[in-house]
Design a protein around this motif. Structure first.
Motif, PDB file in Angstrom:
ATOM      1  N   LEU A  53       0.524  -0.880  -0.120  1.00 14.76           N
ATOM      2  CA  LEU A  53       0.135   0.060   0.162  1.00 14.76           C
ATOM      3  C   LEU A  53       1.080   1.434   0.227  1.00 14.76           C
ATOM      4  O   LEU A  53       0.754   2.464  -0.919  1.00 14.76           O
ATOM      5  CB  LEU A  53      -1.390  -0.275   1.432  1.00 14.76           C
ATOM      6  N   CYS A  54       1.813   1.128   0.523  1.00 15.34           N
ATOM      7  CA  CYS A  54       2.820   1.981   0.881  1.00 15.34           C
ATOM      8  C   CYS A  54       3.507   2.412  -0.906  1.00 15.34           C
ATOM      9  O   CYS A  54       3.537   3.679  -1.119  1.00 15.34           O
ATOM     10  CB  CYS A  54       4.210   2.730   1.579  1.00 15.34           C
ATOM     11  N   SER A  57       1.103   3.375  -2.857  1.00 18.45           N
ATOM     12  CA  SER A  57       0.574   5.666  -2.581  1.00 18.45           C
ATOM     13  C   SER A  57       2.560   6.643  -3.003  1.00 18.45           C
ATOM     14  O   SER A  57       1.322   7.850  -3.566  1.00 18.45           O
ATOM     15  CB  SER A  57       1.240   5.585  -1.610  1.00 18.45           C
ATOM     16  N   ASP A  59       3.438   5.500  -5.901  1.00 18.85           N
ATOM     17  CA  ASP A  59       3.647   5.277  -6.902  1.00 18.85           C
ATOM     18  C   ASP A  59       2.837   6.506  -7.580  1.00 18.85           C
ATOM     19  O   ASP A  59       2.857   6.974  -8.949  1.00 18.85           O
ATOM     20  CB  ASP A  59       3.770   3.598  -7.462  1.00 18.85           C
ATOM     21  N   ARG A  60       1.707   6.308  -6.886  1.00 15.20           N
ATOM     22  CA  ARG A  60       0.285   7.383  -6.901  1.00 15.20           C
ATOM     23  C   ARG A  60       0.643   9.166  -7.104  1.00 15.20           C
ATOM     24  O   ARG A  60       0.592   9.939  -7.573  1.00 15.20           O
ATOM     25  CB  ARG A  60      -0.716   7.556  -6.483  1.00 15.20           C
ATOM     26  N   TYR A  61       1.733   9.262  -5.975  1.00 14.90           N
ATOM     27  CA  TYR A  61       2.121  10.719  -5.561  1.00 14.90           C
ATOM     28  C   TYR A  61       3.546  11.156  -6.829  1.00 14.90           C
ATOM     29  O   TYR A  61       3.003  12.428  -7.166  1.00 14.90           O
ATOM     30  CB  TYR A  61       3.323  10.561  -4.640  1.00 14.90           C
TER      31      TYR A  61
END
Length: 98
Positions: A53-54, A57, A59-61
Motif C-alpha cells: 500500500l505504501c 501510494s 507511485d500515485r504521488y
C-alpha cells in the motif's frame, strides 16, 4: 496491485485458517513448531500488504507531481525492484526473529 492481491490472498489462505482454528478451540491445536512458522507468515503477509500500500501510494504521488517524467522514472525494472524489496523487507522482518 498484483503484489497487494497476492499478499492479501496469502493472508486469507495461509494465515486465517489456523487463526480460525485457534479461535474456535480456544488454544493452539496444531503442532507446536508450526505456531512460530504461522506467526512468521502472519507478520510477513500483513507487513507485505502494508508495504505494498505504501509503494502504491508512492507511485500515485510520483505520477501526480510529475506526470511527464513518470514514464522515465518508473520503468518496469524499477517497479519489479520495488516489489522485490517490499517482499524482502517483509520476509526479513518476520523470519529473522525465529
Amino acid at each position: 496491485l498484483v503484489s497487494l492481491f497476492m499478499s492479501d490472498l496469502m493472508v486469507g489462505l495461509v494465515v486465517m485458517p489456523p487463526a480460525m482454528l485457534n479461535q474456535l478451540y480456544g488454544h493452539w491445536v496444531l503442532r507446536g513448531d508450526f505456531c512460530s512458522l504461522w506467526a512468521s507468515f502472519d507478520v510477513m503477509c500483513c507487513s507485505a500488504s502494508i508495504l505494498n500500500l505504501c509503494i502504491i501510494s508512492l507511485d500515485r504521488y510520483l505520477i501526480i507531481i510529475s506526470p511527464l517524467k513518470y514514464k522515465l522514472r518508473m520503468t518496469s525494472c524499477r517497479a519489479l525492484w520495488l516489489i522485490l524489496a517490499t517482499w524482502t523487507v517483509a520476509a526479513l522482518a518476520s523470519f529473522l526473529p525465529i
